[in-house]
Write an enzyme that holds these catalytic residues in place. Structure first.
Site, mmCIF file in Angstrom:
data_model
loop_
_atom_site.group_PDB
_atom_site.id
_atom_site.type_symbol
_atom_site.label_atom_id
_atom_site.label_comp_id
_atom_site.label_asym_id
_atom_site.label_seq_id
_atom_site.Cartn_x
_atom_site.Cartn_y
_atom_site.Cartn_z
ATOM 1 N N LYS A 35 32.833 33.156 47.496
ATOM 2 C CA LYS A 35 32.048 34.274 47.278
ATOM 3 C C LYS A 35 32.026 35.219 48.452
ATOM 4 O O LYS A 35 32.131 36.185 48.595
ATOM 5 C CB LYS A 35 30.753 34.174 46.662
ATOM 6 C CG LYS A 35 30.743 34.037 45.039
ATOM 7 C CD LYS A 35 29.472 34.264 44.168
ATOM 8 C CE LYS A 35 29.622 33.798 42.791
ATOM 9 N NZ LYS A 35 28.238 33.989 42.176
ATOM 10 N N LYS B 30 41.682 28.044 34.125
ATOM 11 C CA LYS B 30 40.563 28.157 33.219
ATOM 12 C C LYS B 30 40.431 29.500 32.512
ATOM 13 O O LYS B 30 40.682 30.609 33.349
ATOM 14 C CB LYS B 30 39.306 27.840 33.770
ATOM 15 C CG LYS B 30 38.286 27.299 32.766
ATOM 16 C CD LYS B 30 36.898 26.851 33.491
ATOM 17 C CE LYS B 30 35.778 27.501 33.042
ATOM 18 N NZ LYS B 30 34.447 26.957 33.738
ATOM 19 N N LYS C 209 36.740 35.657 32.717
ATOM 20 C CA LYS C 209 36.494 37.076 32.576
ATOM 21 C C LYS C 209 36.993 37.595 33.837
ATOM 22 O O LYS C 209 37.115 39.067 33.860
ATOM 23 C CB LYS C 209 35.187 37.298 31.983
ATOM 24 C CG LYS C 209 34.169 36.848 33.218
ATOM 25 C CD LYS C 209 32.739 37.319 32.942
ATOM 26 C CE LYS C 209 31.857 37.114 33.948
ATOM 27 N NZ LYS C 209 31.377 35.452 33.975
#
Ligand code: TRP
Length: 333
Positions: A116, A198, A201
């Site tokens: 991140k 995977k 979103k």
């Protein structure tokens, strides 16, 4: 079984407002069953959300959307505790204490932080670094036995256990050791456009994921365009990730086994498989979408749910926090 004997399940969900078919088939689908057997606590983690920049109005809306979708997926506010993290100040309070029992070095090893930080290089704030400690506080406050998470969160659970063990070691038994709860295999849903990854979103290509709130036309289109392969045989096989993924989705959506689906489509082609999967998913998600839409029109009801949830959560959290304050040597207020 009485409430006291039931084991506790705790899970946090980001208020992204966007739950995918992957989230549903991989985890949420099982929640209604779990709430019969366990004391289930589900928390919308708005404190975690602001570790990356959020638009305030969107955060508010998405917090309610997640709550509504969880209820629409079958969580019963009478059986499970559903609440919003910022409504229970004990989360922030315990997080501070746990900060003092977390080593800088161990926190620095968290791969999600590194990912991140790289992704939001303009805003590498201390909260982002501290994210896993707040997550540990979430879990340990409720003396959770089991934490349903994806594999990407296993390192955070391991950190939580290390923190708990350290604290228990310095003082005495205070926190229950949580275990990750990983749903059985077969429930890992892959991207429709890149079936080696995977379903997520945050995929650049919205064709790769199906959202619980997607309209039927969009769902059908996404499945028609799903990536397959050139051999046109409908079987689950390692070298056929796209087709295997479609078969898995179809099996879960229709309640069949993989083998039954393979038999049903034996000798048929992808031209039949893809729309069939699309239709099955449309029917699976239709009641969830409609119920969510209804709930979002009924803000008073949602308010009632999260207010009652915060009350129940606060009572449980307070017990743990009082114990912790006493052990570290704070004067009773
Ligand atoms: N970090 C989790 C995620 O991104 C969300 C989360 C926050 C969580 N607190 C939690 C999950 C506690 C389980 C338990 O998915």
């Amino acid at each position: 079984m009485s409430e006291h004997q039931k084991k506790t399940i705790f899970s946090g969900v980001q208020p992204s407002g966007k739950l995918t078919l992957g989230n549903y088939l991989g985890a949420i689908r099982n929640f209604p069953l779990l709430q019969e057997e366990y004391q289930c606590i589900y928390c919308v983690v708005d404190l975690h959300a602001i570790t990356v920049r959020q638009e305030p109005a969107a955060l508010r809306r998405q917090t309610l959307e997640v709550l509504a979708q969880y209820i629409a997926c079958g969580l019963d506010p009478e059986k499970s505790i559903l609440f919003i993290q910022s409504h229970v100040p004990a989360h922030a309070e315990l997080a501070w204490i746990l900060n003092c029992y977390t080593m800088f070095g161990e926190a620095s090893r968290m791969t999600q932080f590194k990912d991140k930080a790289a992704k939001h290089s303009d805003n590498v704030n201390v909260g982002l670094f501290d994210y896993p400690v707040l997550m540990a506080a979430d879990i340990l406050l409720y003396q959770a036995d089991l934490v349903p998470v994806g594999v990407d969160q296993l390192q955070h659970i391991e950190l939580t256990r290390n923190i708990a063990q350290r604290f228990n070691g310095v003082y005495s038994d205070t926190f229950t050791m949580p275990e990750p709860y990983i749903p059985k295999a077969g429930a890992k849903i892959m991207s429709l456009t890149d079936p080696t990854r995977k379903m997520s979103k945050s995929d650049q290509n919205p064709g790769g994921f199906v959202l619980l709130m997607d309209k039927p036309d969009d769902i059908l289109r996404k499945f028609k365009r799903a990536v397959t392969d050139s051999d046109n045989r409908i079987v689950v096989r390692d070298d056929k990730p796209g087709v295997s993924n479609l078969i898995t989705i179809y099996a879960l959506a229709t309640g069949q086994t993989i083998q039954q689906v393979e038999e049903q489509f034996a000798g048929k082609g992808y031209g039949e498989l893809k729309p069939a999967v699309g239709e099955a998913v449309v029917e699976l998600l239709r009641p969830i979408r409609e119920k969510t839409e209804d709930l979002l029109k009924n803000k008073d009801y949602l308010e009632q749910v999260y207010t009652a949830g915060a009350q129940k959560a606060s009572a449980l959290a307070r017990k743990t926090l009082d114990k912790v304050y006493r052990k570290v040597g704070f004067i009773k207020r």
